[in-house]
Scaffold this active site. Sequence first.
Site, mmCIF file in Angstrom:
data_model
loop_
_atom_site.group_PDB
_atom_site.id
_atom_site.type_symbol
_atom_site.label_atom_id
_atom_site.label_comp_id
_atom_site.label_asym_id
_atom_site.label_seq_id
_atom_site.Cartn_x
_atom_site.Cartn_y
_atom_site.Cartn_z
ATOM 1 N N HIS A 49 0.875 -1.170 0.000
ATOM 2 C CA HIS A 49 0.000 0.000 0.000
ATOM 3 C C HIS A 49 0.913 1.221 0.000
ATOM 4 O O HIS A 49 1.734 1.391 0.900
ATOM 5 C CB HIS A 49 -0.915 -0.014 1.231
ATOM 6 N N GLU A 89 1.578 3.253 3.111
ATOM 7 C CA GLU A 89 2.076 2.593 4.321
ATOM 8 C C GLU A 89 3.583 2.439 4.137
ATOM 9 O O GLU A 89 4.061 1.484 3.545
ATOM 10 C CB GLU A 89 1.347 1.262 4.528
ATOM 11 N N HIS A 118 3.154 -3.773 6.481
ATOM 12 C CA HIS A 118 2.088 -2.777 6.335
ATOM 13 C C HIS A 118 2.173 -1.748 7.459
ATOM 14 O O HIS A 118 3.064 -1.803 8.305
ATOM 15 C CB HIS A 118 0.721 -3.465 6.409
ATOM 16 N N GLU A 147 1.796 -5.477 10.641
ATOM 17 C CA GLU A 147 1.374 -4.085 10.771
ATOM 18 C C GLU A 147 2.371 -3.432 11.716
ATOM 19 O O GLU A 147 2.419 -3.742 12.901
ATOM 20 C CB GLU A 147 -0.048 -4.015 11.349
#
Length: 573
Positions: A237, A240, A369, A461
């Site tokens: 992404h 990110e 991410h 994440e």
Amino acid sequence: MPLLLAALAAMAALAFAAHPSCSPGPDPSATCVDLHLRTCADAAYNHTSFPTPLEHRSWEAVESSPEYMLLGVLHFLLEGQCNPDLRLLGCSVLAPRCEGGHIQRPCRHVCEGLREACQPAFDAIDMAWPYFLDCAQYFAPEEEGCYDPLEQLRGELDVEEALPSGLPPTFIRFAHHSYAQMVRVLKRTAARCSQVAKMYSIGRSFEGKDLVVIEFSSRPGQHELMEPEVKLIGNIHGNEVAGREMLIYLAQYLCSEYLLGNARIQRLLNTTRIHLLPSMNPDGYEVAAAEGAGYNGWTSGRQNAQNLDLNRNFPDLTSEYYRLASTRGVRTDHISISQYYWWGKVAPETKAIMKWIQTIPFVLSASLHGGDLVVSYPFDFSKHPHEEKMFSPTPDEKMFKLLARAYADVHPMMMDRSENRCGGNFLKRGSIINGADWYSFTGGMSDFNYLHTNCFEITVELGCVKFPPEEALYGLWQHNKEPLLNFLEMVHRGIKGVVTDKYGKPVKNARILVKGIRHDVTTGLLETPSPGFPYRHCSSPRLLQGNEENHHSLAHEEGRPRGLHPPASGDRT
Ligand SMILES: *[C@@H]1O[C@H](CO)[C@@H](O)[C@H](O)[C@H]1NC(C)=O
Ligand SMILES: *[C@@H]1O[C@H](CO)[C@@H](O)[C@H](O)[C@H]1NC(C)=O
């Protein structure tokens, strides 16, 4: 323009086919004249001499030569790769350096390093390495005395990249990196660690940016038998961005520590082939970076330039898996891609990843991410299509949990029990979660890795801020360095071996049953080398329901395995 370039390339190729007669070494004593060649204006020296090693005797002869013309367009032909390095290398031959009445020869090892680094770019356009850059003929070994024609590229950084004076080259700049800066850092790192590192591109983004990878291995560019392949991917992404920076820092860290003799890093690089793709979505990054840290919205720059979310763009094999799994005895590994998938919009970034994982037998992977603080693992797509949050384990649930914990358990913020951490909802679970249990989505990269190639991919994440301010990057690196290394080392868990028949001949494709070992040691690498047949690997011990047996399976079955060498017990951890 492309036509003209093609014509030039063809012309150059023709001209190069005719090698000049054996060129004598340059005369060491020579008359130095001022260098004025436009293409070589940024060379590190001011004086040259005639005749040149290519037997040119005047500026006119140099400027009208096909070699000089090629030098001027090489960066177009190679689409920006290896620029300006190749041009400067070419200048060192076309306009040899002359100092105080003596010709200085450029160093052979510099030529060889660049040739190694740039070969893929030449291969990609089916062009041979230019004859006048022949490292053996026009470049001198160090013993004979030589200079580094690329010296200014190593020492003289962009103003914004300039390091405070006195810092060693091992210095990592904990800042955001633009596309050009990222490519440059990776290139420089690959050059500095050329014995164990190599840069390559797996394809291009929609807007034509190379998806650059830096690889670390004892033999860069080659798969070695029993040396497991692992990849880390950042910035799928575009907004990110922490993962992108972590991988840029990791590349520099691995290189420096290897050179400094850090035993842990040397062991890792000597026994593993590691591929880092810091940015899978460089186009999206540009959009997010234009807004900047602190201003970037939650979603702008997330998608690629076609407005596709790359982590929703992979073939949905999970639905197919659920369908197959309901039938007893049906194979659920290496599920093929349905032709319908290709009728939809497939991003070039997605295609590049698919080709990459089909070419290299990766066994382990992580996608980095941002937006929360947790490690999630497949499946990401819920086993009930309408359930948005539903625990949906793979047959390798225990292994995936172990992998996720290998990251989370050594991450100080993920384990922080105070109120300091962001997110927070995952603390009770040890900061790991099954993807579909968090929120279900289809077309993700991890499910695809697992079901199509048996590569185990987790999703990390890294933190709640998607585009952290520059001041936060050093702290993020400090928190994620050990988790990243620990995760990379997990690739050595489990069984490793070559399947052979009773005569010791490797079996092309085999299905292995492994009995009586614990679930957490079964991820491993099994290889079946055979000329003309791509290596397939197996990392997926699909636990057989209800008993202690685990089985490994390969892409296709053929032949009967008779042995596993080295014996399974030898590699238990
Ligand atoms: C080139 O020549 C100019 C003028 O003579 C001088 O100022 C400059 O330092 C020289 N550069 C190099 C790299 O020798
Ligand atoms: C790694 O390989 C290099 C080159 O072969 C060797 O010099 C070094 O000792 C090895 N280090 C470790 C820890 O295996």
